[in-house]
Enzyme design. Structure first.
Site, PDB file in Angstrom:
ATOM      1  N   THR A  13      -1.140 -33.071  40.597  1.00  0.00           N
ATOM      2  CA  THR A  13      -1.724 -34.412  40.485  1.00  0.00           C
ATOM      3  C   THR A  13      -3.074 -34.536  41.177  1.00  0.00           C
ATOM      4  OG1 THR A  13       0.441 -35.425  40.279  1.00  0.00           O
ATOM      5  CG2 THR A  13      -1.308 -36.837  41.114  1.00  0.00           C
ATOM      6  N   ASP A  57       0.688 -28.326  35.717  1.00  0.00           N
ATOM      7  CA  ASP A  57       1.568 -29.287  36.385  1.00  0.00           C
ATOM      8  C   ASP A  57       2.603 -28.411  37.075  1.00  0.00           C
ATOM      9  OD1 ASP A  57       3.944 -30.978  36.792  1.00  0.00           O
ATOM     10  OD2 ASP A  57       2.789 -32.475  35.703  1.00  0.00           O
ATOM     11  N   SER A  58       2.862 -28.652  38.351  1.00  0.00           N
ATOM     12  CA  SER A  58       3.689 -27.686  39.087  1.00  0.00           C
ATOM     13  C   SER A  58       5.130 -27.646  38.599  1.00  0.00           C
ATOM     14  CB  SER A  58       3.639 -27.949  40.587  1.00  0.00           C
ATOM     15  OG  SER A  58       4.475 -29.010  40.946  1.00  0.00           O
ATOM     16  N   SER A  59       5.518 -28.566  37.727  1.00  0.00           N
ATOM     17  CA  SER A  59       6.871 -28.459  37.156  1.00  0.00           C
ATOM     18  C   SER A  59       6.976 -27.220  36.261  1.00  0.00           C
ATOM     19  CB  SER A  59       7.246 -29.730  36.397  1.00  0.00           C
ATOM     20  OG  SER A  59       6.185 -30.140  35.594  1.00  0.00           O
ATOM     21  N   THR A  89       3.150 -31.615  43.611  1.00  0.00           N
ATOM     22  CA  THR A  89       4.213 -31.882  44.593  1.00  0.00           C
ATOM     23  C   THR A  89       5.603 -31.498  44.081  1.00  0.00           C
ATOM     24  OG1 THR A  89       4.432 -34.147  43.800  1.00  0.00           O
ATOM     25  CG2 THR A  89       2.957 -33.784  45.677  1.00  0.00           C
ATOM     26  N   ASP A  90       5.779 -31.453  42.750  1.00  0.00           N
ATOM     27  CA  ASP A  90       7.140 -31.248  42.225  1.00  0.00           C
ATOM     28  C   ASP A  90       7.768 -29.955  42.727  1.00  0.00           C
ATOM     29  OD1 ASP A  90       7.080 -33.632  40.880  1.00  0.00           O
ATOM     30  OD2 ASP A  90       6.513 -32.765  38.951  1.00  0.00           O
ATOM     31  N   THR A 160      10.901 -30.259  52.044  1.00  0.00           N
ATOM     32  CA  THR A 160      11.574 -30.698  50.825  1.00  0.00           C
ATOM     33  C   THR A 160      10.797 -31.894  50.291  1.00  0.00           C
ATOM     34  OG1 THR A 160      13.746 -30.009  51.585  1.00  0.00           O
ATOM     35  CG2 THR A 160      13.716 -31.789  50.001  1.00  0.00           C
ATOM     36  N   THR A 273      23.899 -26.565  51.646  1.00  0.00           N
ATOM     37  CA  THR A 273      24.454 -27.916  51.534  1.00  0.00           C
ATOM     38  C   THR A 273      23.602 -28.835  50.656  1.00  0.00           C
ATOM     39  OG1 THR A 273      25.154 -29.905  52.723  1.00  0.00           O
ATOM     40  CG2 THR A 273      23.339 -28.680  53.686  1.00  0.00           C
ATOM     41  N   GLN A 274      24.269 -29.793  50.020  1.00  0.00           N
ATOM     42  CA  GLN A 274      23.548 -30.822  49.254  1.00  0.00           C
ATOM     43  C   GLN A 274      22.917 -31.859  50.188  1.00  0.00           C
ATOM     44  OE1 GLN A 274      26.330 -32.552  46.428  1.00  0.00           O
ATOM     45  NE2 GLN A 274      26.889 -30.540  45.658  1.00  0.00           N
ATOM     46  N   CYS A 275      23.341 -31.868  51.456  1.00  0.00           N
ATOM     47  CA  CYS A 275      22.805 -32.868  52.393  1.00  0.00           C
ATOM     48  C   CYS A 275      21.397 -32.481  52.824  1.00  0.00           C
ATOM     49  CB  CYS A 275      23.676 -32.950  53.639  1.00  0.00           C
ATOM     50  SG  CYS A 275      25.332 -33.516  53.299  1.00  0.00           S
TER      51      CYS A 275
HETATM   52  N1  ASN Z   1       3.921 -33.491  38.340  1.00  0.00           N
HETATM   53  C1  ASN Z   1       2.995 -33.330  39.430  1.00  0.00           C
HETATM   54  C2  ASN Z   1       3.002 -31.854  39.804  1.00  0.00           C
HETATM   55  O1  ASN Z   1       3.904 -31.418  40.479  1.00  0.00           O
HETATM   56  C3  ASN Z   1       3.375 -34.223  40.578  1.00  0.00           C
HETATM   57  C4  ASN Z   1       2.376 -34.277  41.710  1.00  0.00           C
HETATM   58  O2  ASN Z   1       1.618 -33.374  41.967  1.00  0.00           O
HETATM   59  N2  ASN Z   1       2.372 -35.355  42.482  1.00  0.00           N
HETATM   60  O3  ASN Z   1       2.147 -31.105  39.407  1.00  0.00           O
END
Ligand code: ASN
Length: 339
Positions: A13, A57-59, A89-90, A160, A273-275
């Site tokens: 982003t 996009d980092s996804s 950020t993803d 995280t 853990t999921q926590c």
């Molecule tokens: N979809 C974006 C990414 O991970 C989200 C972001 O950077 N805030 O590339």
């Protein structure tokens, strides 16, 4: 010795622009940084921007992208005093953890950052995150990969993504921040984590992109959700995201058989853990202690992202099932708390 910083733009982003299909990465970031930061640049280190190709996009990240970031850092290491990696950020937490293992005790700062709103858009957090990372990058060598977001510098292998929209997007639930930096203040000298640090060496091996899977435990977990891990010959390890202190449905005989069969096939199983806060302690409950009998590795207070990166990294070293059983519990880059 130069004090020039290299800003590596991977996508995300922070450098995105609006398109007909929504926000997408866009090249030409250096001139946009110069325009937006303007006079503030006079108090910051000189910098170059290197854009990776393709910007993503980092996804869309895969372990191969970690190698691309590593190779770029390794090739540029001798030319710059510090590095800022701009990342979406993803999956930033996965990449920061992976680069933490790959770079180890490194002798220059590598700070990952990004933003929730693109640079130059109204109310963006991009300029302050980037400015803060630039202020910190030459303030002494931490010796490990770090993440700067909002007001905090965090350990790269402990973060995280906590919020999809809050500016404090990243938290480190099981480790204190390394430093705080509020806007309009000066950065203090960073305290090193290690006495001895080193420069990265050329990479000789690749990750197996599809060698590790993740399985979230939930009530009524169906057999078809995990059967593929046993039949897939490329599957080398599975991370179980378990309940609380590391528990599974111990009365689900099909699932317990699956864990036993994983061990028989020499496929690693890791218990995380999921926590968000705390960690596993595999012996506390009978519903978790059976996992130790089947060679399941106790993740303790490691994050899912760091566990994923750690097992990929250990497998890349060509360590086998028995080697990893022996060395898993050791903290390599402070990714787990040791007492
Ligand atoms: N979809 C974006 C990414 O991970 C989200 C972001 O950077 N805030 O590339």
């Amino acid at each position: 010795m130069t004090t020039k910083t290299l800003v590596i733009y991977t996508g995300g982003t922070i450098g995105m622009m609006q398109t007909d299909e929504g926000l997408a990465p866009s090249s030409g970031l250096q001139s946009r940084i110069v325009e937006i930061l303007g006079d503030r640049l006079s108090d910051l280190p000189e910098f170059d921007v290197l854009e990776l190709s393709p910007l993503i996009d980092s996804s869309n990240i895969t372990p191969a992208n970690w190698s691309q970031i590593y190779d770029t850092l390794q090739q540029q290491w001798h030319l710059y005093s510090g590095f800022i990696v701009l990342h979406g950020t993803d999956t930033l937490a996965y990449s920061a953890a992976a680069l933490s293992f790959m770079l180890g005790r490194c002798d220059k700062n590598v700070i990952f950052t990004g933003s929730q709103i693109p640079l130059g858009m109204k109310n963006s957090d991009a300029d302050t995150n980037l400015e803060s990372a630039m202020k910190l990058v030459n303030q002494g060598v931490v010796g490990m990969v770090t993440v700067f977001f909002r007001h905090h510098l965090l350990q790269g292998a402990r973060v995280t993504k906590f919020s999809s929209n809050d500016f404090s997007a990243f938290l480190s639930f099981n480790a204190d921040p390394i430093a705080e930096l509020l806007p309009d203040t000066q950065a203090s000298e960073l305290v090193p984590f290690y006495d001895k640090t080193r420069s990265p060496e050329p990479r000789t091996r690749n990750f197996s992109n599809d060698g590790v899977g993740v399985l979230t435990i939930h009530p009524g977990l169906p057999n078809y959700a995990y059967a593929g891990f046993l039949s897939a010959s490329n599957c080398q390890a599975v991370i179980l995201q378990t309940y609380g202190a590391g528990n599974i449905a111990s009365q689900d005989t099909q699932f317990v058989d699956f864990i036993a069969d994983m061990q028989k096939q020499g496929k690693l199983v890791i218990n995380v853990t999921q926590c968000s806060h705390g960690g596993t302690s595999q012996g506390t409950y009978a519903a978790g202690s059976l996992l130790s009998r089947y060679g399941v590795l106790d993740g303790q207070d490691i994050t899912l992202e760091a566990a994923f990166a750690k097992i990929h990294w250990l497998l890349m070293q060509q360590l086998n099932y028995d080697d990893i059983q022996k060395c898993w519990a050791q903290a390599i880059v402070h990714e787990v708390s040791t007492t």
